[in-house]
Design an enzyme around this catalytic site. Structure first.
Site, PDB file in Angstrom:
ATOM      1  N   ALA B 245      -9.430  19.762 -22.745  1.00 31.53           N
ATOM      2  CA  ALA B 245      -8.006  19.661 -23.078  1.00 31.53           C
ATOM      3  C   ALA B 245      -7.407  21.033 -23.399  1.00 31.53           C
ATOM      4  O   ALA B 245      -8.103  22.038 -23.423  1.00 31.53           O
ATOM      5  CB  ALA B 245      -7.821  18.709 -24.257  1.00 31.53           C
ATOM      6  N   HIS B 246      -6.112  21.037 -23.654  1.00 32.50           N
ATOM      7  CA  HIS B 246      -5.409  22.309 -23.858  1.00 32.50           C
ATOM      8  C   HIS B 246      -5.908  23.070 -25.083  1.00 32.50           C
ATOM      9  O   HIS B 246      -6.202  22.506 -26.113  1.00 32.50           O
ATOM     10  CB  HIS B 246      -3.892  22.127 -23.924  1.00 32.50           C
ATOM     11  CG  HIS B 246      -3.383  21.075 -24.834  1.00 32.50           C
ATOM     12  ND1 HIS B 246      -2.070  20.717 -24.878  1.00 32.50           N
ATOM     13  CD2 HIS B 246      -4.005  20.284 -25.738  1.00 32.50           C
ATOM     14  CE1 HIS B 246      -1.898  19.770 -25.755  1.00 32.50           C
ATOM     15  NE2 HIS B 246      -3.058  19.488 -26.288  1.00 32.50           N
TER      16      HIS B 246
END
Lengths: 346, 346, 346
Positions: B245-246
């Site tokens: 994920a980011h």
């Protein structure tokens, strides 16, 4: 969907079913009991939907003999209504005929062999040494790498990638985004003086062999073997987003639900059912007819047919937190009971 | 595979191994002990396969000094046979040379910079501002978005998408279906008078930075940062279908097995090993040399090196059901024991 | 990123925020408090970052009134700073205008309907009967199959596949690698005399309907219904690598984190939050406002709003092994306690 209507008589004859009702009645499609109209065929396979017989407007119903008396309308009686329904529904599936030949936008290497009746869709890439057999349909955006072979009547729906040395049997169906034949995850850790160690890639030199009548879901990945092949025997059914690591072997007629994952060199028997999100560790072996329930993790080989599970049940978070906290001390709890028993008995 | 044969003497010299046997003997490939033929090299790295020495027909074997006396044939003695084998096997890997240049079917923007020796495969798309360095190979169907940079000697096997602002180091290898630089999952919930609230997308403005020598598996996804970048340091190895994920940061030399997932802003140390299907919650931090076993969920930061696990063992479903039902009341069970102890002691 | 600078005064007016400080101050971008420069706007939404106010060099900060007094610099006061920040950040998002029209490399069937202002990117395939509405942007490598409809202002970033009979609402955003409308996993097991049984494919005849303002992550898969449709109501947000099986229905404003999976015919209510890697079994139904924590498995329907969990906590492997071994006998442990209680009471 505009498909040819079929009469009940035609369906009964074609699939060897007993007909109650007018053989001339036209059926134009299939539907659930709740949604079916007067020109559609419904089906009753799961007994818990039996009550829906009261309200359905279906023109006819496929059902078991035992359920037929509860229904006054037209019906087709089947030993296994779900199988009969599947076969009938296939008649109403609207698959426009693919045009044989190579779409002008496809990039096909000179050294590829394409059967005359095969259909290579727009923007496909077929590399040197690939073989595409009679009746194969490649939808748009498929990539068929070097040394891949696609057996007769197989269909790659769209955007399927066969990287290298992948062999598909006959009538294999692969959904978009699937990747077969990518490198397995093979790494050797090299200690060295200059750093604290680093990874060396272990070349992946094997292939992938897929048996006849397999189906492979969207975005599923099946890696090539390290040495030797990754193998699916015939009639193996994989749902979406499944990960099959290098050198796995899956026995005929086994089915894996979405997001299941099988680690390297594991062997799964025939007629196994692996639930969604379940995991099987590497180098294990599962006997025939093993069922693993959803999101269970198999950490040792299973030698006997049967159902297997791991995990804990869903609960309201507040209760779960208390129980989970206790799990961290379960061994201690058990020891205290042992101690009691000793005390009491002494 | 037609690759150049190598003599045992050549292999010994090249990789600094001790040779026992005829240096002129020709080796044409590598295989497992069970499958190896007389012109192939086998290897023995894992002691549990030592018994296979009795039956193998391998022309020579890579093994440890301690195992060499149990084998009367030719052999190459290595401190780490698996590493030696990986290096030797690479010689026999059949990678046809990619033709440098841009395939005529590729769509390359005028504002893209492509090094002279790079190879842009069929039907690739390279957008404005992208930079493709010396010796890079893009297989078919890759998409290189705006502002992406691909370091020298990197290889994107096929159908890899770099969405935007993705920077790859040197010698990065990415397998088909991987997506780097898609938007992270950033949402703000807006309460409002007109409805019971709805989501607002939080713009994702960061990039992805991948260090040298990383490998990224098929259908793995690595999102761009919200603000700032998502980072893999050098020599990070990701298997298939992993979700990063980011704003995650993964330390050098860490390896994640298939289907692992790391939530937003988590930080993983160096030399970590994350098992298949394991999950790491957002904003956590893992120290160096943390190992997480398959399908475990990490719910708090881990500050000390070591092995960590969660979950319950696989069991026959009938037994599991009884145990799982008890888990729902584990806290109550523990309380009852507490009560006993009090009673007994009083 | 070169985007137009905005003054604080302009931002305050546009988003209805109270400004403290010089309205003429120019802001050129957004950043975290730690990274922000003097010409950037930071934000403070989560109280645990309040200490960062002491060190930030941000030119201005979006924050709650309660936090404003702890900050002597310029600020924009918002009831919900995260929502305000999301809106402001969107101004600084650098999205180059897509050129309307059909890229010459795209393959668009004669029977497809493309609105004048739509943008069909390089190497897209749009099949017969597909409809692409006003303002739609298809990035490179998208495949839009027969009978698919894409509502106005939707954006398919790159390499998205809509297989067949998929309907998207307005302003839908789909990230690369997503596959919508692939066949659901429908199989009937046919017993037969010639073998021990085999699978028959159950035709999948339904479609997929996606409501307005949905977002769908990279490599996520949403299967078409068997009979009837798979449905996402408006404003549903799916992260990467999510699997949505046939005939699932997800209520408006629900959000699912990465790698979650929903099995066939399950129904999820409105405003639900499903954690990463969580699973929901088939045919279940979840009420509105149900939250399921990461990697939990929902095995029965949930009728009440609230938070739900399953699993066990992460532990050092050595401790976990002891506890896990005890779990296998938890029922027996509980029975022993029952026996004690009886004994003691008698």
């Amino acid at each position: 969907m505009s498909t040819v209507p079929r009469t009940l008589g035609e369906l009964a004859t074609r699939f060897g079913l007993e007909l109650r009702g007018d053989p001339g009645r036209a059926i134009r499609g299939v539907a659930t009991l709740i949604d079916a109209d007067a020109d559609q065929l419904g089906f009753l396979a799961n007994p818990r939907y039996r009550l829906q017989l009261a309200d359905t407007r279906a023109g006819a119903i496929v059902l078991r003999r035992a359920d037929a008396d509860a229904w006054s309308g037209a019906c087709l009686i089947a030993d296994d209504p779900y199988v009969a329904f599947a076969r009938i529904a296939a008649l109403f599936e609207h698959q426009p005929a693919a045009t044989p030949g190579i779409h002008p936008s496809a990039v096909v290497a000179q050294g590829a062999t394409i059967a005359a009746g095969a259909c290579i869709g727009p923007l496909c890439v077929v590399e040197d040494g690939a073989v595409v057999d009679e009746g194969v349909i490649l939808g748009p955006h498929c990539v068929i790498g070097r040394g891949c072979t696609i057996g007769a009547q197989s269909r790659l729906v769209a955007r399927v990638t066969l990287v290298q040395d992948v062999t598909l049997g006959k009538r294999v169906l692969i959904h978009p985004g699937a990747v077969l034949g990518a490198d397995g995850f093979g790494l050797a850790f090299e200690r060295s003086a200059s750093d604290h160690g680093h990874w060396i890639k272990v070349p992946q030199l094997g292939g992938v062999r897929i048996g006849d009548d397999c189906e492979i879901g969207a975005n599923t990945t099946i890696d090539r073997g390290a040495l030797g092949d990754t193998v699916l025997e015939e009639d193996v059914r994989l749902d979406n987003q499944i990960q099959i690591a290098h050198n796995v072997r899956i026995g005929a007629h086994s089915a894996l639900a979405g997001c299941a994952a099988v680690a390297g060199s594991a062997t799964i028997g025939r007629y196994c059912l692996i639930g969604g999100g379940a995991g099987i560790l590497g180098h294990l072996s599962l006997a025939d007819r093993v069922t693993v329930t959803a999101m269970s993790l198999v950490t040792h080989s299973i030698r006997e047919a049967g159902d297997y599970s791991s995990g804990t049940p869903i609960q309201p978070n507040r209760q779960w937190r208390r129980n989970a906290a206790r799990f961290k001390h379960l061994d201690e709890i058990a020891r205290r009971i042992d101690a009691f028993e000793k005390e009491t008995k002494s």
